[in-house]
Design a protein around this motif. Structure first.
Motif, PDB file in Angstrom:
ATOM      1  N   MET A   1      -3.939   9.364 -18.104  1.00 12.38           N
ATOM      2  CA  MET A   1      -3.362   8.891 -19.357  1.00 12.38           C
ATOM      3  C   MET A   1      -4.446   8.214 -20.187  1.00 12.38           C
ATOM      4  O   MET A   1      -5.347   7.564 -19.677  1.00 12.38           O
ATOM      5  N   ARG A   2      -4.286   8.321 -21.534  1.00 14.26           N
ATOM      6  CA  ARG A   2      -5.338   7.803 -22.414  1.00 14.26           C
ATOM      7  C   ARG A   2      -5.484   6.288 -22.305  1.00 14.26           C
ATOM      8  O   ARG A   2      -6.574   5.752 -22.474  1.00 14.26           O
ATOM      9  N   THR A   3      -4.370   5.555 -22.023  1.00 18.30           N
ATOM     10  CA  THR A   3      -4.467   4.108 -21.906  1.00 18.30           C
ATOM     11  C   THR A   3      -5.341   3.715 -20.736  1.00 18.30           C
ATOM     12  O   THR A   3      -6.158   2.797 -20.833  1.00 18.30           O
ATOM     13  N   VAL A   4      -5.184   4.390 -19.615  1.00 15.53           N
ATOM     14  CA  VAL A   4      -6.005   4.097 -18.446  1.00 15.53           C
ATOM     15  C   VAL A   4      -7.465   4.433 -18.729  1.00 15.53           C
ATOM     16  O   VAL A   4      -8.374   3.683 -18.358  1.00 15.53           O
ATOM     17  N   ARG A   5      -7.710   5.558 -19.401  1.00 16.84           N
ATOM     18  CA  ARG A   5      -9.090   5.915 -19.732  1.00 16.84           C
ATOM     19  C   ARG A   5      -9.724   4.843 -20.635  1.00 16.84           C
ATOM     20  O   ARG A   5     -10.898   4.511 -20.478  1.00 16.84           O
ATOM     21  N   ALA A   6      -8.941   4.323 -21.562  1.00 19.16           N
ATOM     22  CA  ALA A   6      -9.468   3.262 -22.433  1.00 19.16           C
ATOM     23  C   ALA A   6      -9.805   2.023 -21.623  1.00 19.16           C
ATOM     24  O   ALA A   6     -10.834   1.376 -21.843  1.00 19.16           O
ATOM     25  N   LEU A   7      -8.957   1.679 -20.652  1.00 22.83           N
ATOM     26  CA  LEU A   7      -9.240   0.529 -19.792  1.00 22.83           C
ATOM     27  C   LEU A   7     -10.532   0.733 -19.020  1.00 22.83           C
ATOM     28  O   LEU A   7     -11.333  -0.182 -18.841  1.00 22.83           O
ATOM     29  N   GLN A   8     -10.736   1.956 -18.555  1.00 22.84           N
ATOM     30  CA  GLN A   8     -11.933   2.233 -17.762  1.00 22.84           C
ATOM     31  C   GLN A   8     -13.189   2.218 -18.621  1.00 22.84           C
ATOM     32  O   GLN A   8     -14.277   1.930 -18.141  1.00 22.84           O
ATOM     33  N   ARG A   9     -13.043   2.521 -19.928  1.00 26.11           N
ATOM     34  CA  ARG A   9     -14.200   2.538 -20.813  1.00 26.11           C
ATOM     35  C   ARG A   9     -14.591   1.148 -21.282  1.00 26.11           C
ATOM     36  O   ARG A   9     -15.711   0.918 -21.736  1.00 26.11           O
ATOM     37  N   LEU A  10     -13.667   0.184 -21.221  1.00 24.09           N
ATOM     38  CA  LEU A  10     -13.992  -1.181 -21.637  1.00 24.09           C
ATOM     39  C   LEU A  10     -15.038  -1.761 -20.692  1.00 24.09           C
ATOM     40  O   LEU A  10     -14.919  -1.663 -19.476  1.00 24.09           O
ATOM     41  N   ARG A  11     -16.046  -2.389 -21.256  1.00 20.71           N
ATOM     42  CA  ARG A  11     -17.057  -3.036 -20.420  1.00 20.71           C
ATOM     43  C   ARG A  11     -16.425  -4.226 -19.719  1.00 20.71           C
ATOM     44  O   ARG A  11     -15.759  -5.045 -20.339  1.00 20.71           O
ATOM     45  N   LYS A 368       2.204  -4.264 -16.595  1.00 22.31           N
ATOM     46  CA  LYS A 368       1.949  -3.334 -15.492  1.00 22.31           C
ATOM     47  C   LYS A 368       1.839  -1.917 -16.029  1.00 22.31           C
ATOM     48  O   LYS A 368       0.947  -1.141 -15.626  1.00 22.31           O
ATOM     49  N   ASN A 369       2.757  -1.540 -16.931  1.00 21.49           N
ATOM     50  CA  ASN A 369       2.701  -0.209 -17.527  1.00 21.49           C
ATOM     51  C   ASN A 369       1.433  -0.006 -18.348  1.00 21.49           C
ATOM     52  O   ASN A 369       0.928   1.122 -18.460  1.00 21.49           O
ATOM     53  N   MET A 370       0.914  -1.075 -18.920  1.00 25.99           N
ATOM     54  CA  MET A 370      -0.303  -0.983 -19.719  1.00 25.99           C
ATOM     55  C   MET A 370      -1.559  -0.931 -18.852  1.00 25.99           C
ATOM     56  O   MET A 370      -2.654  -0.711 -19.367  1.00 25.99           O
ATOM     57  N   GLY A 371      -1.420  -1.159 -17.559  1.00 25.03           N
ATOM     58  CA  GLY A 371      -2.570  -1.076 -16.664  1.00 25.03           C
ATOM     59  C   GLY A 371      -3.279  -2.381 -16.416  1.00 25.03           C
ATOM     60  O   GLY A 371      -4.496  -2.417 -16.228  1.00 25.03           O
ATOM     61  N   ILE A 372      -2.528  -3.501 -16.376  1.00 25.56           N
ATOM     62  CA  ILE A 372      -3.160  -4.800 -16.182  1.00 25.56           C
ATOM     63  C   ILE A 372      -3.878  -4.867 -14.834  1.00 25.56           C
ATOM     64  O   ILE A 372      -4.935  -5.510 -14.710  1.00 25.56           O
ATOM     65  N   ASP A 373      -3.359  -4.191 -13.814  1.00 27.03           N
ATOM     66  CA  ASP A 373      -4.013  -4.222 -12.501  1.00 27.03           C
ATOM     67  C   ASP A 373      -5.377  -3.538 -12.553  1.00 27.03           C
ATOM     68  O   ASP A 373      -6.347  -4.026 -11.970  1.00 27.03           O
ATOM     69  N   THR A 374      -5.449  -2.423 -13.278  1.00 31.03           N
ATOM     70  CA  THR A 374      -6.726  -1.727 -13.433  1.00 31.03           C
ATOM     71  C   THR A 374      -7.735  -2.603 -14.161  1.00 31.03           C
ATOM     72  O   THR A 374      -8.894  -2.720 -13.748  1.00 31.03           O
ATOM     73  N   ARG A 375      -7.302  -3.239 -15.246  1.00 33.67           N
ATOM     74  CA  ARG A 375      -8.216  -4.083 -16.026  1.00 33.67           C
ATOM     75  C   ARG A 375      -8.686  -5.293 -15.216  1.00 33.67           C
ATOM     76  O   ARG A 375      -9.865  -5.672 -15.276  1.00 33.67           O
ATOM     77  N   LEU A 376      -7.794  -5.898 -14.445  1.00 32.83           N
ATOM     78  CA  LEU A 376      -8.190  -7.036 -13.622  1.00 32.83           C
ATOM     79  C   LEU A 376      -9.266  -6.631 -12.630  1.00 32.83           C
ATOM     80  O   LEU A 376     -10.256  -7.350 -12.434  1.00 32.83           O
TER      81      LEU A 376
END
Length: 456
Positions: A1-11, A368-376
């Motif tokens: 999903m694009r939201t997860v990809r954006a999270l992964q691209r954030l430094r 959680k749906n926005m991917g807070i666990d991934t960002r943390l």
């Protein structure tokens, strides 16, 4: 999903400092004040707001809770929001953007997601109501800067709706440094303007009507809960309004009373099928939602409302906060924040059928749906400092724990109906291309935060 990809691209290396969580405004604490009781705390000597209110009541009779809140919070001379910087450890309460940078980052990704879902319009206005200290906007703009490639050549601008001149100064320092100016005339719709540290034009307004029309993402975080409410109580004779009066036994105090006769508000604002005994209605919030719905329908865009609230189930939520503690709503008026939970069922009704409404969903589910666990995990992986890591984990817990803010805070969105339709291929008639015909069905792109993201 694009939201997860954006999270992964954030430094993940940038971790901004944030204060430890102190006290958040909560509806879970039982009210200690009944409708017939007076303020328990002695008024402050020389309280000019109290003198102003008692003079008004002596002249016109009891005033509505809505008028009381409006005077106490936004009186142009003595109002709490006009005179005070109420946020943070030294203020009266703390909000999610101050608790953790992740909150603002995820809302930044939500804004980008909805801009993309709308077809990436060439003009993109970010509009925030009641921006506090500017922390939320600052985190969102950092996301925009780090993902500027996704924005392409879109003309992005920032528009802040803020009634407090003092807070606008704090916001300007946070968002622009020294790159802002106050308008020469107080009558100008834009009373402050400048350039953000990320190079975007930014403007300040006193109300929504002054904000330019155009495709916009509107954010209202802990804004609607501070708008004036009317309070009503069901009696054997029908609905009666709860109003603020002077205590006859102690003229220096105020009390809440049930007026014996119907008022215009009690005859107009209560739904015929209302089952609750106590009801709080925020007509000003309803008007703002209607204006937002009109703008979204005509100009495109979306609105995200995040606040303590309920879906038409709660009753008596009017309360005050001072120094991170509950405060008697009638004591020392003007010295404390006043708030009431947002009734999302009322906002949905006021929005009507012109826009698509989703929610409310709990803050825990939204984040959680926005991917807070991934960002943390990204932030923790790029942070070696033990105290900062502990701070990030503590902030995460405060935001998502159901016993803290996770269930008490609710998210609600209004979208243009075109956002939730799938256009069919262009048709031709006599060699002439026809406009796409919308086909009702599942959204081409899920609305981030309101549906679970696939992480595979």
């Amino acid at each position: 999903m694009r939201t997860v990809r954006a999270l992964q691209r954030l430094r993940g290396v940038l971790v901004r400092p944030c204060p430890p969580p102190l006290f958040v405004r909560s509806w879970s604490v039982a009210q200690s004040q009944s409708f017939s009781s007076s303020s328990a705390e002695k008024p402050m000597p020389g309280n000019s707001m109290l003198r102003h209110l008692t003079s008004k009541i002596k002249a016109t009779g009891p005033i509505s809770v809505a008028e009381y809140m409006r005077e106490v919070l936004t009186n142009p001379v003595m109002g709490y929001y006009v005179q005070n910087d109420m946020l943070g450890p030294d203020g009266d309460f703390i909000t999610s953007p101050e608790i953790s940078q992740i909150f603002g980052e995820l809302l930044g990704i939500w804004c980008l997601s909805e801009w993309m879902g709308a077809g990436k319009p060439s003009r993109f206005q970010l509009v925030e109501f009641g921006p506090g200290r500017g922390s939320l906007a600052n985190d969102i703009l950092r996301v925009f800067s780090q993902l500027r490639g996704a924005l392409g050549g879109a003309a992005v601008s920032v528009h802040l709706v803020e009634v407090s001149p003092k807070l606008s100064q704090v916001q300007a320092q946070c968002l622009t440094g020294d790159q802002s100016q106050v308008s020469a005339s107080e009558d100008e719709p834009v009373y402050r303007h400048g350039t953000t540290t990320t190079g975007l034009p930014i403007s300040w307004y006193r109300n929504l009507d002054d904000v330019p029309r155009g495709f916009s993402i509107y954010l209202a975080h802990e804004f609607f809960d501070a708008l004036p409410i009317h309070k009503f109580q069901g009696t054997e004779k029908g609905w009666r309004e709860v109003m603020v009066d002077i205590d006859p036994d102690e003229p220096g105090k105020l009390r809440l009373v049930i007026v014996p006769a119907p008022t215009l508000a009690s005859t107009q604002l209560i739904q015929a099928d209302e089952k609750r005994r106590h009801v709080e209605v925020c007509p000003e919030g309803g008007v703002i939602v209607q204006r937002l719905a009109n703008r979204i329908t005509e100009d495109g865009g979306a609105a995200l409302i995040a606040d303590y609230g309920h879906d038409g189930t709660k009753m008596d939520t009017f309360r005050g906060f001072k120094g991170h503690k509950l405060h008697d709503v009638l004591a020392s008026p003007g010295s404390a924040d006043l708030t009431a939970d947002v009734d999302y069922s009322y906002l949905r009704r006021m929005a009507g059928a012109t826009v698509a409404c989703m929610g409310p969903v709990s803050q825990k589910d939204f984040l959680k749906n926005m991917g807070i666990d991934t960002r943390l995990q990204v932030l923790l992986r790029n942070c070696a400092d033990p105290s900062t890591r502990a701070q990030l984990i503590q902030g995460y817990d405060m935001l998502t724990n159901p016993l803290k803010m996770g269930e008490r805070f609710q998210f609600f969105t209004m979208l243009n109906h075109s956002r939730l339709t799938r256009p069919e291929p262009e048709q031709s008639k006599g060699g002439k291309k026809m406009a796409p015909v919308p086909k009702k069905g599942p959204a081409p792109l899920p609305v981030a935060g309101f549906s679970e993201l696939g992480l595979s």
